[in-house]
Design a protein around this motif. Structure first.
Motif, short mmCIF file in Angstrom:
data_model
loop_
_atom_site.label_atom_id
_atom_site.label_comp_id
_atom_site.label_asym_id
_atom_site.label_seq_id
_atom_site.Cartn_x
_atom_site.Cartn_y
_atom_site.Cartn_z
N GLU A 184 -13.12 -3.68 -1.07
CA GLU A 184 -12.94 -4.33 0.28
C GLU A 184 -13.06 -5.88 -0.12
OE1 GLU A 184 -15.27 -2.71 3.22
OE2 GLU A 184 -13.88 -1.01 3.50
N HIS A 244 -12.27 6.20 -0.62
CA HIS A 244 -12.52 4.93 0.06
C HIS A 244 -13.75 4.21 -0.95
CE1 HIS A 244 -12.57 1.65 2.89
NE2 HIS A 244 -14.11 1.49 2.92
N GLY A 271 -7.33 -5.56 -3.13
CA GLY A 271 -8.32 -4.72 -2.81
C GLY A 271 -7.88 -3.79 -1.71
N GLN A 272 -7.29 -4.27 -0.92
CA GLN A 272 -6.61 -3.77 0.37
C GLN A 272 -5.77 -2.82 -0.10
OE1 GLN A 272 -6.34 -7.01 2.95
NE2 GLN A 272 -6.31 -5.53 4.68
N ASN A 330 -16.02 1.00 -1.25
CA ASN A 330 -16.53 -0.39 -0.57
C ASN A 330 -16.34 -1.35 -1.28
OD1 ASN A 330 -17.05 1.09 1.78
ND2 ASN A 330 -18.77 1.79 0.79
N THR A 347 0.83 -1.36 -0.11
CA THR A 347 -0.16 -0.08 -0.08
C THR A 347 0.74 1.29 0.03
OG1 THR A 347 -1.48 -1.01 1.39
CG2 THR A 347 -1.88 1.10 1.03
N ASN A 395 -7.04 0.15 -2.02
CA ASN A 395 -8.03 1.11 -1.52
C ASN A 395 -7.41 2.25 -0.73
OD1 ASN A 395 -10.60 1.82 -0.80
ND2 ASN A 395 -10.92 0.11 -0.09
N ASN A 396 -8.25 3.29 -0.63
CA ASN A 396 -7.60 4.49 0.28
C ASN A 396 -6.38 5.31 -0.20
OD1 ASN A 396 -9.96 3.89 2.08
ND2 ASN A 396 -8.44 2.55 3.31
#
Lengths: 338, 312
Positions: free
Chosen positions: B133, B128, B139-140, B130, B8, B143-144
């Motif tokens: 997730e 974010h 996905g992690q 959904n 990430t 994301n964000n």
């Protein structure tokens, strides 16, 4: 069309050169024999950091207060400028020339050899064989003392029993700060652990923030940043994650208004002024290295202007500060671990 | 730190570099080696903070950063295209100008020196999603992030399409391969060069804005060599957009790995070397692999020939 443009540009350039030459002449002042002419040559731009700004401000004020002193601040921002500019100052007739940091040591040594009558001073020179040079005086700041106090504050404030350190580089100056910090933690002796990281940059808040986040994820709840601009990122991470930040050199309350405990402040201006004062009052000690610390007013611990640290801890920390100023605590300059 | 966090952070790190790299890639494709990416990025970073400060809006700040960096690159373009200045010489002056100007302007604009921190409401918002997730690991990781990071991740594909499949891309390739031939083919070379450089400016502005606004502050020299990293990434990838995506992500991964390995006793000197060592491996590995494959193929065909010969 292209030719005309080139011509115009060339003329503009010539004009700029002429203008700078004229302005250069203007600053030359008539030689009064009583007046001490001092040049301060910085290897960093004056507006690049707060301590240099404070330093130039302090010097200017000192110049205004003392009529027999003339101080000129000069920037030499690249290696090839160091010696040229120092020599130019020698030629200009300055009596005292102060250079900055070990970066400029070679240039200072070279110029000092050719101008034995000029008194040279080097700020944070870290010169090993200083005794060989009778007209160079090294003066540097003792950072271990305030870092020691910062270590005490961190150990007293932590709730998780784990504190972090983010250094700008794995080098002498930063490791002295680390040494003080670790001994401060050990002095409180409440089982606080410390984790040491180096972010390898003094100007990168983005990377500083990642290092702090990593430490916070590892359970540290006080981050001590000794990394200049990268430290701003650490302060921001601490503020966002709701942990505490221990600052160095200046306050970081712009990035961490609620998270900063306090700062191991440095007052370079006091140190340089003390050096100038000594020198013009015939107390110049060439060939020696002198350290300025809390007792000389060149460093000090200041709590941030927030309610983070309770009064009893503040009292405890300031008591340590007084002990150090009185010379009751011995602090080594080697880190306990890295 | 677990691998998901490392990746990430890697993506977050690679974002700004990727934007700048894609800009530099376009310039390289029209035969302009834009060494000044670092400078344009720094201008973008500073201006985006100024813009956000005055307008009180993040996106207007981004716009401001883009405008300033584009303006700067137009000056650069005029110098190298009209006045025929050596691009590298011009680039060095741009870098010097950018670092000096941003440092100097901090004082008149904000009344501070060294750094300026905006209020946290002006931080670049993270998106974010959904639905991401539901996907376990990817996905992690994806994301964000901020909108500009997603844009950066999509950009190489867009550029690959533009360069390889459109008329404009053909023009760019023609100008880059042989300028004179492009002129004789009726391509407006100057226009193509200007447009490529302007896109470069826009992307550098976006990269700088992402860097500065994600930490909502400007610090003197905060690009810290990211422009050069971007340049190295596209050079490694031979100016191929999709390969550049991989090299940029590799650099991001290396940085992130260094962060996660720090504080557990590794020498910081060794860690500091890691990104460059990885880059070296990335540069050499394809060549080595190619040689190996070539060698194996030759051996194979030789044995086949020999066995063929004996069979006959």
């Amino acid at each position: 069309m292209k030719r005309k443009l080139k011509k115009t540009l060339a003329m503009m350039l010539a004009f700029v050169l002429l203008a700078s030459a004229v302005s250069g002449c203007g600053s030359k002042s008539g030689g009064e024999s009583e007046k001490h002419r001092i040049a301060f040559v910085s290897y960093q731009a004056f507006d690049s950091s707060e301590w240099l700004q404070n330093l130039t401000k302090g010097l200017k004020q000192y110049e205004e207060e003392n009529e027999n002193v003339e101080i000129k601040c000069i920037e030499a921002l690249a290696v090839d400028q160091y010696e040229t500019k120092v020599r130019a100052c020698c030629e200009e007739g300055f009596d005292i020339i102060i250079t900055t940091y070990s970066d400029m040591a070679d240039a200072t040594i070279a110029a000092a050899a050719d101008y034995p009558d000029i008194k040279f001073g080097i700020l944070q020179g870290e010169m090993e064989n200083i005794a060989d040079y009778s007209n160079i005086a090294d003066f540097h700041l003792n950072r271990t003392e305030t870092a020691f106090i910062q270590g005490c504050a961190a150990a007293l404030m932590t709730k998780t029993g784990k504190v972090g350190f983010v250094g700008g580089s794995d080098s002498g100056g930063i490791n002295e700060i680390l040494a003080g910090y670790q001994q401060g933690i050990a002095y409180i002796d409440n089982g606080t652990e410390d984790v040491v990281t180096y972010c390898n940059s003094f100007t990168d808040p983005t990377i500083g923030k990642e290092y702090a986040l990593q430490l916070i994820a590892g359970g540290c709840d006080v981050i001590f940043g000794a990394a200049g601009g990268s430290g701003t990122g650490c302060a921001q991470a601490a503020e966002e994650q709701g942990v505490m930040y221990a600052a160095c050199d200046v306050h970081y309350t712009d990035a961490a208004p609620n998270a900063e405990i306090g700062s191991a402040m440095n007052y370079f201006e006091n140190m340089v002024i003390a050096f100038i004062d000594d020198t013009i009052h015939d107390n110049y000690q060439g060939g020696t290295s002198r350290e300025y610390g809390i007792a000389q007013g060149a460093a000090g611990y200041e709590f941030a202007d927030n309610d983070l640290a309770p009064q009893d801890i503040q009292d405890q920390v300031m008591a340590v500060s007084e002990k150090i100023a009185a010379g009751e605590i011995e602090i080594a300059s080697e880190p306990l671990h890295k | 730190m677990d691998i998901v966090t490392i990746l990430t952070v890697a993506v977050r790190h690679a974002g700004p570099v990727l934007l700048v790299a894609m800009g530099g890639l376009l310039a390289s494709r029209v035969n302009i080696f834009n060494l000044a990416l670092e400078g344009f990025m720094l201008i973008g970073a500073f201006s985006s903070i100024v813009g956000a400060f005055y307008t009180g809006n993040v996106w207007l700040g981004v716009l401001f950063g883009v405008l300033a960096s584009t303006l700067m690159i137009i000056i650069y373009a005029v110098f190298i295209i009209e006045l025929e200045v050596q691009p590298v010489v011009c680039a060095i002056s741009i870098i010097t100008l950018a670092s000096g100007l941003t440092r100097y302007l901090l004082n008149p604009v904000f009344g501070v020196s060294g750094r300026y921190v905006l209020s946290s409401e002006l931080a670049m918002p993270v998106v974010h999603m959904n639905w991401l997730e539901a996907i376990p690991v990817a996905g992690q990781i994806l994301n964000n992030h901020s909108l500009l990071v997603y844009f950066a991740l999509v950009l190489p594909f867009v550029l690959a399409f533009v360069i390889n499949k459109t008329k404009y891309g053909l023009d760019i390739r023609a100008v880059g391969m042989n300028e004179e031939a492009a002129v004789s083919a009726g391509i407006h070379v100057r226009k193509v060069k200007y447009s490529a450089l302007m896109i470069n400016g826009i992307l550098c502005g976006l990269g700088g804005a992402e860097l500065a606004l994600s930490v909502y502050m400007f610090n003197v020299g905060m690009t810290n060599g990211r422009g050069y990293t971007a340049l190295a990434a596209i050079t490694l990838a031979g100016c191929n957009p999709l390969l550049s995506l991989i090299t940029c992500l590799l650099f991001g991964f290396a940085e992130s790995l260094v962060v996660s390995l720090s504080g557990v006793g590794f020498s910081s000197y060794l860690l500091g070397m890691l990104p460059y060592a990885l880059a070296l491996v990335a540069a050499v590995a394809p060549q080595v692999a190619r040689r190996c494959i070539h060698f194996i193929k030759r051996k194979k065909s030789e044995t086949e020939m020999i066995s063929e010969y004996y069979r006959n």
